[in-house]
Design a protein around this motif. Structure first.
Motif, PDB file in Angstrom:
ATOM      1  N   ALA A   8       0.852  -1.194   0.000  1.00 53.86           N
ATOM      2  CA  ALA A   8       0.000   0.000   0.000  1.00 53.86           C
ATOM      3  C   ALA A   8       0.884   1.239   0.000  1.00 53.86           C
ATOM      4  CB  ALA A   8      -0.912  -0.003   1.217  1.00 53.86           C
ATOM      5  N   SER A   9       0.456   2.256  -0.776  1.00 48.16           N
ATOM      6  CA  SER A   9       1.212   3.508  -0.807  1.00 48.16           C
ATOM      7  C   SER A   9       0.546   4.531   0.109  1.00 48.16           C
ATOM      8  CB  SER A   9       1.289   4.040  -2.244  1.00 48.16           C
ATOM      9  OG  SER A   9      -0.002   4.396  -2.678  1.00 48.16           O
ATOM     10  N   SER A  10       1.256   5.598   0.422  1.00 46.95           N
ATOM     11  CA  SER A  10       0.730   6.617   1.327  1.00 46.95           C
ATOM     12  C   SER A  10      -0.467   7.368   0.729  1.00 46.95           C
ATOM     13  CB  SER A  10       1.831   7.618   1.697  1.00 46.95           C
ATOM     14  OG  SER A  10       2.311   8.240   0.525  1.00 46.95           O
ATOM     15  N   ASP A  11      -0.620   7.336  -0.601  1.00 51.06           N
ATOM     16  CA  ASP A  11      -1.758   8.036  -1.221  1.00 51.06           C
ATOM     17  C   ASP A  11      -2.978   7.135  -1.408  1.00 51.06           C
ATOM     18  OD1 ASP A  11      -1.015   6.441  -3.336  1.00 51.06           O
ATOM     19  OD2 ASP A  11      -0.581   8.093  -4.709  1.00 51.06           O
ATOM     20  N   GLY A  12      -2.953   5.928  -0.851  1.00 51.34           N
ATOM     21  CA  GLY A  12      -4.125   5.060  -0.848  1.00 51.34           C
ATOM     22  C   GLY A  12      -4.159   4.004  -1.937  1.00 51.34           C
ATOM     23  N   ARG A  13      -3.150   3.956  -2.795  1.00 47.70           N
ATOM     24  CA  ARG A  13      -3.099   2.899  -3.817  1.00 47.70           C
ATOM     25  C   ARG A  13      -2.687   1.581  -3.162  1.00 47.70           C
ATOM     26  NH1 ARG A  13       1.088   4.974  -7.681  1.00 47.70           N
ATOM     27  NH2 ARG A  13       1.779   6.027  -5.816  1.00 47.70           N
ATOM     28  N   VAL A  14      -3.327   0.485  -3.619  1.00 47.58           N
ATOM     29  CA  VAL A  14      -3.038  -0.822  -3.037  1.00 47.58           C
ATOM     30  C   VAL A  14      -2.802  -1.835  -4.154  1.00 47.58           C
ATOM     31  CG1 VAL A  14      -3.945  -2.715  -1.609  1.00 47.58           C
ATOM     32  CG2 VAL A  14      -4.482  -0.343  -1.025  1.00 47.58           C
ATOM     33  N   TYR A  15      -1.741  -2.624  -4.003  1.00 48.65           N
ATOM     34  CA  TYR A  15      -1.449  -3.713  -4.928  1.00 48.65           C
ATOM     35  C   TYR A  15      -1.397  -5.015  -4.153  1.00 48.65           C
ATOM     36  CZ  TYR A  15       1.056  -6.883  -8.016  1.00 48.65           C
ATOM     37  OH  TYR A  15       1.415  -7.967  -8.774  1.00 48.65           O
ATOM     38  N   ARG A  16      -2.131  -6.010  -4.649  1.00 46.88           N
ATOM     39  CA  ARG A  16      -2.081  -7.356  -4.073  1.00 46.88           C
ATOM     40  C   ARG A  16      -1.696  -8.286  -5.213  1.00 46.88           C
ATOM     41  NH1 ARG A  16      -6.713  -5.106  -2.387  1.00 46.88           N
ATOM     42  NH2 ARG A  16      -6.988  -4.759  -0.170  1.00 46.88           N
ATOM     43  N   GLY A  17      -0.598  -8.974  -5.052  1.00 46.45           N
ATOM     44  CA  GLY A  17      -0.211  -9.885  -6.113  1.00 46.45           C
ATOM     45  C   GLY A  17       1.236 -10.281  -6.057  1.00 46.45           C
ATOM     46  N   GLU A  18       1.720 -10.703  -7.209  1.00 48.51           N
ATOM     47  CA  GLU A  18       3.060 -11.256  -7.315  1.00 48.51           C
ATOM     48  C   GLU A  18       4.100 -10.157  -7.554  1.00 48.51           C
ATOM     49  OE1 GLU A  18       2.104 -15.614  -9.166  1.00 48.51           O
ATOM     50  OE2 GLU A  18       1.973 -13.922 -10.557  1.00 48.51           O
ATOM     51  N   PHE A  19       5.222 -10.327  -6.897  1.00 51.46           N
ATOM     52  CA  PHE A  19       6.381  -9.441  -7.059  1.00 51.46           C
ATOM     53  C   PHE A  19       7.572 -10.285  -7.482  1.00 51.46           C
ATOM     54  CE2 PHE A  19       3.940  -6.743  -4.234  1.00 51.46           C
ATOM     55  CZ  PHE A  19       4.289  -5.458  -4.605  1.00 51.46           C
ATOM     56  N   LYS A  20       8.455  -9.662  -8.246  1.00 47.11           N
ATOM     57  CA  LYS A  20       9.738 -10.293  -8.564  1.00 47.11           C
ATOM     58  C   LYS A  20      10.757  -9.159  -8.599  1.00 47.11           C
ATOM     59  CE  LYS A  20      12.049 -13.272 -11.874  1.00 47.11           C
ATOM     60  NZ  LYS A  20      11.943 -13.943 -13.173  1.00 47.11           N
ATOM     61  N   ALA A  21      11.809  -9.275  -7.831  1.00 41.17           N
ATOM     62  CA  ALA A  21      12.848  -8.244  -7.728  1.00 41.17           C
ATOM     63  C   ALA A  21      12.227  -6.890  -7.365  1.00 41.17           C
ATOM     64  CB  ALA A  21      13.651  -8.152  -9.022  1.00 41.17           C
ATOM     65  N   ASP A  22      11.313  -6.872  -6.397  1.00 43.94           N
ATOM     66  CA  ASP A  22      10.641  -5.670  -5.895  1.00 43.94           C
ATOM     67  C   ASP A  22       9.780  -4.956  -6.936  1.00 43.94           C
ATOM     68  OD1 ASP A  22      11.564  -5.963  -3.301  1.00 43.94           O
ATOM     69  OD2 ASP A  22      13.399  -4.822  -3.715  1.00 43.94           O
TER      70      ASP A  22
END
Length: 186
Positions: A8-22
């Motif tokens: 989650a970012s400070s401006d309210g955006r949210v990502y749920r899922g897969e990460f690779k190398a950040d």
């Protein structure tokens, strides 16, 4: 190594899922504070591949994405119930497609910059039909208009009207060959 988590970012955006190398990589869901939402594939932090995007007006696009934009084949459902099925380029209808409006009108043909542009067919609910050239969303150039009452006009169109030289045929066999301006014989 692929990792699944929520960020989650400070401006309210949210990502749920897969990460690779950040970086967002693989399948995931991204939500904006204004209600927009993307569910689909990511590649190196960009929406790339197949996905579903719901914009702030609750219009839904399902299809191909490249580097975060609608690019390739997709289906857009507008909040008035109209549906476009076809090609996209840089988030705009571009290429071949079919637009079906909720009022019964439909257009099949070429699009450019989100509008009919090129060769296409436009049909109205009353059974009128135009087959011909479009420029920036209007009938422009050569075309054929088939009216529900079986009259037929074949000729030039300008600014969405019969203008220039053409032939108008009536069901009785009567025929006018000559000039037209703003849908009227001259």
């Amino acid at each position: 190594q692929m990792v699944v988590c929520t960020a989650a970012s400070s401006d309210g955006r949210v990502y749920r899922g897969e990460f690779k190398a950040d970086l967002k990589n693989g399948n995931g869901e991204y939500q904006w504070p204004d209600g927009r939402k993307y569910t689909g594939q990511f590649d190196h932090d960009h929406r790339t591949g197949k996905g579903k995007y719901v914009n702030a007006d609750n219009e839904v696009y399902e299809g191909d994405f490249v580097d975060g934009v609608q690019q390739g084949r997709g289906v857009m459902t507008y909040n008035d119930g109209s549906v476009y099925d076809g090609q996209f380029e840089d988030d705009e209808r571009s290429g071949m497609g079919i637009l079906k409006k909720i009022n019964g009108e439909s257009y099949t043909g070429e699009f450019r910059h989100d509008r009919p542009d090129g060769q296409g067919t436009y049909s109205w609910p009353n059974k009128d039909k135009y087959i011909g050239q479009f420029t920036q969303g209007v009938r422009e150039g050569r075309g054929k208009m088939q009216f529900a009452d079986t009259r037929t006009y074949e000729g030039e169109f300008k600014a969405d009207k019969m203008s220039g030289t053409g032939v108008l045929l009536w069901p009785s066999g009567e025929k006018y060959v000559g000039s037209f301006e703003n849908n009227f014989r001259q």
